[in-house]
Write an enzyme that holds these catalytic residues in place. Structure first.
Site, PDB file in Angstrom:
ATOM      1  N   HIS A 126       0.718  -1.428   0.188  1.00  0.00           N
ATOM      2  CA  HIS A 126       0.253  -0.226  -0.107  1.00  0.00           C
ATOM      3  C   HIS A 126       0.611   1.410   0.288  1.00  0.00           C
ATOM      4  CE1 HIS A 126       0.572  -1.344   4.547  1.00  0.00           C
ATOM      5  NE2 HIS A 126       0.271   0.302   4.591  1.00  0.00           N
ATOM      6  N   HIS A 151       0.673   5.417   1.306  1.00  0.00           N
ATOM      7  CA  HIS A 151       0.128   6.727   1.493  1.00  0.00           C
ATOM      8  C   HIS A 151      -0.176   7.850   0.811  1.00  0.00           C
ATOM      9  CE1 HIS A 151       0.039   4.371   6.157  1.00  0.00           C
ATOM     10  NE2 HIS A 151       1.027   3.609   5.273  1.00  0.00           N
TER      11      HIS A 151
END
Ligand code: AMP
Length: 139
Positions: free
Chosen positions: A102, A104
């Site tokens: 992932h 951010h």
């Protein structure tokens, strides 16, 4: 290092737990972080399995970065930010808690530091920020 299909983002991808979605395409999903460290803090993940950038395929990486750019542009506009910080952690020693790749996205305002990690956000505020980012993505 193997992929754990019980990680929380895998559960979000399977629809087993909810998320505040802001964007998806065939290969990626973007949604709000529930413990935001900035106003409009959101995440981009691949829809297919990988722990982080160390085991991701070039296809997964390029799909994610394309979505990161698109969502970052929208989040900057939506939040009236002057800049964007992108964070990405690899393995526990590298600061990674959820072991599904992932990125951010943090909209940033001059002179405003990022907040601490691990503090649950206000869901009303998170939803309002998501709506603004979705609107910017559609315009
Ligand atoms: P890290 O693995 O350290 O890069 O960070 C994982 C991020 O996932 C943190 O910022 C958490 O606040 C966020 N997070 C954990 N669970 C959820 C969830 N169910 N929905 C949205 N964000 C989450």
């Amino acid at each position: 290092m193997s992929y754990d299909p019980e990680n929380i983002f895998a559960k979000i991808l399977r629809g087993e737990i909810p998320c505040e979605k802001i964007f998806e395409d065939d290969e990626t999903l973007a949604f709000m972080d529930i413990m935001p460290r900035s106003k409009g803090h959101c995440l981009v993940i691949p829809k297919t399995r990988c722990r982080n950038m160390l085991d991701a395929t070039p296809k997964q990486l390029s799909a994610c970065i394309t979505t990161v750019q698109r969502v970052a542009q929208a989040a900057k506009t939506a939040m009236g930010a002057q800049g964007i910080t992108i964070q990405q952690f690899n393995e526990a020693a590298g600061g990674q808690e959820v072991l599904h790749l992932h990125y951010h996205i943090h909209p940033r305002h001059e002179g405003v530091p990022m907040g601490p990690a691990g503090q649950m956000g206000d869901f009303g505020e998170i939803k309002a920020h998501a709506e603004k980012i979705r609107a910017a993505l559609e315009s």
